[in-house]
Design a protein around this motif. Structure first.
Motif, short mmCIF file in Angstrom:
data_model
loop_
_atom_site.label_atom_id
_atom_site.label_comp_id
_atom_site.label_asym_id
_atom_site.label_seq_id
_atom_site.Cartn_x
_atom_site.Cartn_y
_atom_site.Cartn_z
N LEU A 136 4.38 0.16 -4.29
CA LEU A 136 3.68 0.28 -3.01
C LEU A 136 3.47 -1.06 -2.32
O LEU A 136 3.54 -1.16 -1.10
CB LEU A 136 2.33 0.99 -3.21
CG LEU A 136 2.38 2.46 -3.60
CD1 LEU A 136 0.99 2.96 -3.98
CD2 LEU A 136 2.94 3.30 -2.44
N SER A 137 3.20 -2.09 -3.11
CA SER A 137 2.92 -3.42 -2.55
C SER A 137 4.17 -4.25 -2.31
O SER A 137 4.18 -5.15 -1.48
CB SER A 137 1.97 -4.19 -3.48
OG SER A 137 2.63 -4.51 -4.69
N GLY A 138 5.22 -3.96 -3.10
CA GLY A 138 6.44 -4.75 -2.99
C GLY A 138 6.39 -6.04 -3.79
O GLY A 138 7.33 -6.83 -3.77
N GLU A 139 5.30 -6.27 -4.51
CA GLU A 139 5.14 -7.50 -5.31
C GLU A 139 5.64 -7.27 -6.73
O GLU A 139 5.24 -6.32 -7.39
CB GLU A 139 3.67 -7.92 -5.33
CG GLU A 139 3.11 -8.25 -3.96
CD GLU A 139 1.64 -8.62 -4.02
OE1 GLU A 139 1.09 -8.64 -5.15
OE2 GLU A 139 1.06 -8.86 -2.96
N THR A 160 12.90 -4.64 -2.77
CA THR A 160 12.70 -5.91 -2.06
C THR A 160 11.58 -5.83 -1.04
O THR A 160 11.09 -6.86 -0.57
CB THR A 160 13.99 -6.34 -1.34
OG1 THR A 160 14.41 -5.28 -0.46
CG2 THR A 160 15.10 -6.60 -2.36
N ARG A 161 11.17 -4.62 -0.71
CA ARG A 161 10.06 -4.41 0.21
C ARG A 161 9.19 -3.27 -0.32
O ARG A 161 9.63 -2.50 -1.18
CB ARG A 161 10.58 -4.03 1.60
CG ARG A 161 11.28 -5.16 2.34
CD ARG A 161 11.63 -4.73 3.74
NE ARG A 161 12.31 -5.76 4.48
CZ ARG A 161 12.68 -5.65 5.76
NH1 ARG A 161 12.44 -4.51 6.40
NH2 ARG A 161 13.29 -6.64 6.37
N PRO A 162 7.98 -3.14 0.18
CA PRO A 162 7.13 -2.02 -0.25
C PRO A 162 7.82 -0.68 -0.01
O PRO A 162 8.45 -0.47 1.02
CB PRO A 162 5.88 -2.17 0.62
CG PRO A 162 5.83 -3.63 0.96
CD PRO A 162 7.26 -4.05 1.11
N LEU A 163 7.68 0.23 -0.98
CA LEU A 163 8.25 1.56 -0.83
C LEU A 163 7.24 2.49 -0.17
O LEU A 163 6.03 2.34 -0.36
CB LEU A 163 8.65 2.12 -2.19
CG LEU A 163 9.77 1.40 -2.94
CD1 LEU A 163 9.99 2.05 -4.30
CD2 LEU A 163 11.07 1.40 -2.14
#
Length: 208
Positions: A125-128, A133-136
């Motif tokens: 969710l955060s992408g971290e 590569t990006r938040p889902l």
């Protein structure tokens, strides 16, 4: 390559060995060996049982089965048995290869905890520190968790694990969203690599 190998130590002691699928994460070679007491026919019987277990994904002791082992065998078995159609198989396979196995595939199935699944959800969710590569989107994360939960429910029914770690993890709330974003260059490259050689290779390239 023969399905199994038997060495005879003495008249009543035989060693049976079968090759297992390579480790899904490291690619390392794996084998299973058992010592059988009794006549050679008993050793052959054990060998055939081990081969059968290998084909159904239970040749490894429960404590040695990784999450990757189980996910791959679970998906293959359900497709072969006709429980899922080809399009669902392809979709699940992408989820396994891109998001589940790289993130938690190395963990022993019996060691997987609810907090690890919850952490995976938050990273998606955060992408971290995520496999994306990006938040889902929340809806996408929910679908990924559903795939994992189905596989783990099957593991509970097969008595490989005592409970499903996903049961204690809440699904992300899904909100109405407006315009959807496009895939970035890295995501397109990852999608190409994951679908290469599969039935979805040409359709994905055409769609993109």
């Amino acid at each position: 390559r023969p399905e199994y190998t038997i060495w005879t130590r003495d008249a009543n002691t035989h060693v049976v060995r079968i090759e297992l699928p390579p480790d899904p994460v490291s690619g390392k070679r794996r084998r299973k060996t058992e010592t059988v007491k009794g006549p050679i026919r008993e050793a052959k019987k054990v060998a055939r049982q081990l081969v059968s277990q290998r084909e159904t994904g239970v040749a490894l002791a429960p404590g040695k089965i990784t999450v990757a082992d189980w996910l791959q065998r679970w998906l293959k078995r359900h497709y072969v048995e006709g429980n899922i159609v080809e399009s669902v198989f392809d979709r699940y396979e992408v989820v396994l290869k891109i998001h589940l196995i790289p993130a938690i595939g190395h963990i022993k199935l019996t060691d997987l905890r609810s907090d690890q699944v919850a952490d995976l959800k938050e990273r998606w969710l955060s992408g971290e520190s995520s496999t994306a590569t990006r938040p889902l989107a929340a809806a996408t994360v929910k679908k990924h968790l559903n795939v994992l939960s189905k596989a783990l429910t099957d593991a509970v029914m097969s008595k490989v694990i005592a409970h499903n770690p996903c049961d204690a993890v809440s699904s992300p709330s899904i909100k109405n969203v407006g315009e959807q974003r496009s895939l970035d260059e890295n995501e397109v490259r990852t999608l190409f690599q994951s679908s290469q050689g599969t039935r979805l290779d040409v359709p994905i390239r055409f769609a993109l």
